[in-house]
Design an enzyme around this catalytic site. Structure first.
Site, PDB file in Angstrom:
ATOM      1  CB  VAL A  36      56.496 -27.908 -26.615  1.00 65.18           C
ATOM      2  CG1 VAL A  36      57.709 -27.979 -25.703  1.00 65.18           C
ATOM      3  CG2 VAL A  36      55.221 -28.146 -25.808  1.00 65.18           C
ATOM      4  CB  CYS A  37      54.997 -28.156 -31.609  1.00 55.55           C
ATOM      5  SG  CYS A  37      53.880 -28.390 -32.989  1.00 55.55           S
ATOM      6  N   PRO A  38      52.005 -27.471 -30.107  1.00 53.26           N
ATOM      7  CG  PRO A  38      49.664 -27.593 -30.441  1.00 53.26           C
ATOM      8  CD  PRO A  38      50.783 -28.170 -29.597  1.00 53.26           C
ATOM      9  CB  CYS A  92      58.533 -24.426 -31.042  1.00 56.90           C
ATOM     10  SG  CYS A  92      57.702 -25.883 -31.715  1.00 56.90           S
ATOM     11  NE  ARG A 142      48.975 -30.377 -32.577  1.00 57.26           N
ATOM     12  CZ  ARG A 142      50.286 -30.632 -32.517  1.00 57.26           C
ATOM     13  NH1 ARG A 142      50.779 -31.327 -31.531  1.00 57.26           N
ATOM     14  NH2 ARG A 142      51.103 -30.185 -33.457  1.00 57.26           N
TER      15      ARG A 142
END
Length: 445
Positions: free
Chosen positions: A383-385, A410, A28
């Protein structure tokens, strides 16, 4: 001998949790952050795997087997899997170890991942799986097609990876770290080295238990699901013990460092987790593996399946990131501070308790002014990101000299937010824990 699976899995779970090791984020960041630094950690795993497996094979300790290359299944499956891991918030191994951190969204993704993978491999979706998997060509390894020894690929690849690692280490910024001593997260490259070594060790241990393979997530997850549903103890092999070990190891690491807490996602993330987990199982079955089976193991064997699958997964991640990874928080005009200097409700320390742990539920909030030139961003439950994405968006709204205070739970953001601040030259004026698995960081523009 399958007990060695859970032992190695526990160590692997600890390493992945402490290193925030997730291939989804590595892929990502290539498109979102325009950096290859995290992805180099995956190359480190592949390089160590490649050299180690070549050595074990040459010594006749193991004899890897190769399936015929099914191009349509690998490309389509890899792409579907890539979309799924973005929606689920983590890759196959990442979903296992984040479940150990208490993320309910990962539990849901893991459940759907196991069900869909089992259905594809030996269930109602078996016909759908074989429809593409049966369309294969007579290709296995790259070096085999070229008539070369695998060493002609393994050694140059390892040298190139070492050069990239040195380059990024020499040029990386040093982020502020909250933890000290043994609680401090592992450097991503250190985690990569350890994952690579554990992956090499996995081969002889697995072979000794009658399983001719190394690290793997999808097959074992499907087998675990089949065992739970049918009670067939024959499904409980070395690989099943490995994935259970990852869960246990992650829980141990998270609990010991105060990073475990049951975190409930909002409705939107719940749906994404369910859909993402389902797509993960379908895609990984088609592709013949996940980010571990294909992205770490098959790539290190230099199979066409491994490298084509990794490219297809990356394409799926890039596509999904463009569609779904956008700021979730409003950067509308800030709400002025109250007379006490704090806007009530920006950070609820009296959250409900489940099993002795506070439960965070994601709620959208606006950017709030909590003190002169200090603005608060609540990303609890995200949550990430998304904590980092929202922080970047909020920082764009501030003037130089103003501060952004970010509340988040997170675990991965304890690394990504301070690193972003260091890379951008922002000063971190405060960074502290708020209960179990809760953090507050203040960044000055």
């Amino acid at each position: 001998m399958i007990i060695t699976g859970i032992a190695l899995g526990i160590v692997l779970g600890i390493v992945m949790q402490r290193g925030r090791f997730c291939v989804t984020g590595m892929l990502r960041d290539i498109s979102l952050a325009h950096t290859w630094r995290p992805f180099t950690a995956l190359l480190i795993v592949i390089a160590i795997h490649a050299v180690g497996i070549a050595g074990l094979t040459a010594a006749d300790v193991i004899q890897p087997e190769y399936d015929p290359f099914a191009p349509y299944a690998v490309v389509i499956g890899g792409f579907v899997f890539g979309i799924g891991i973005v929606l689920a918030g983590g890759c196959a191994s990442g979903t296992w170890y984040r479940s150990g951190e208490g993320l309910v969204g990962s539990w849901l993704a893991l459940l759907c991942y196991g069900l869909s993978a089992a259905a594809m491999k030996a269930g109602a979706l078996g016909g759908l799986n074989s429809w593409l998997r049966d369309k294969s060509v007579n290709l296995t390894t790259i070096h085999g097609s070229l008539g070369l020894s695998v060493w002609w690929l393994a050694i140059p690849f390892a040298a190139l990876t070492a050069g990239l690692a040195v380059y990024f280490l020499q040029n990386e910024s040093t982020p502020v770290s909250l933890q000290r001593g043994w609680k401090k997260p592992l450097h991503l490259y250190t985690a990569g080295v350890l994952v690579g070594i554990l992956g090499v060790i996995a081969w002889p241990l697995s072979a000794a238990a009658g399983r001719n393979d190394g690290l793997g997530i999808t097959g074992p997850t499907a087998n675990l699901t089949k065992f739970i549903v049918t009670g067939d103890s024959g499904r409980v092999d070395w690989g099943v013990m490995l994935v259970l070990g990852i869960l246990v190891g992650s829980f141990i690491a998270a609990k010991a460092t105060g990073e475990f807490r049951v975190r409930v996602p909002d409705a939107t993330q719940t749906v994404k987790s369910i859909v993402g987990g389902t797509l993960m199982g379908i895609g990984a079955a088609w592709a013949g593996g996940c980010t571990v089976g294909n992205g770490m193991v098959q790539t290190s064997l230099f199979t066409y399946q491994g490298w084509v699958a990794l490219l297809a997964i990356a394409a799926g991640v890039f596509t999904a990131a463009k569609i779904w990874l956008k700021p979730t928080k409003s950067a509308a005009p800030a709400v002025p501070a109250t007379s006490e200097g704090e806007h009530v409700g920006t950070f609820n320390l009296n959250a409900p308790v489940l099993g002795g742990s506070a439960v965070a539920v994601a709620t959208a909030t606006e950017l709030r002014e909590v003190a002169p030139a200090v603005f608060a961003l609540d990303t609890l439950g995200s949550v990430c990101p998304f904590p980092l994405i929202d922080a970047k968006q909020a920082m764009n709204e501030l003037e130089p000299g103003e501060c952004l205070r970010i509340d988040f739970d997170c675990t991965q953001a304890t690394e990504s937010i301070p690193r972003w601040a260091a890379d951008e030259g922002y000063e971190v004026t405060d960074f502290h824990e708020v209960g179990d698995a809760g953090w507050r960081i203040t960044v000055k523009k």
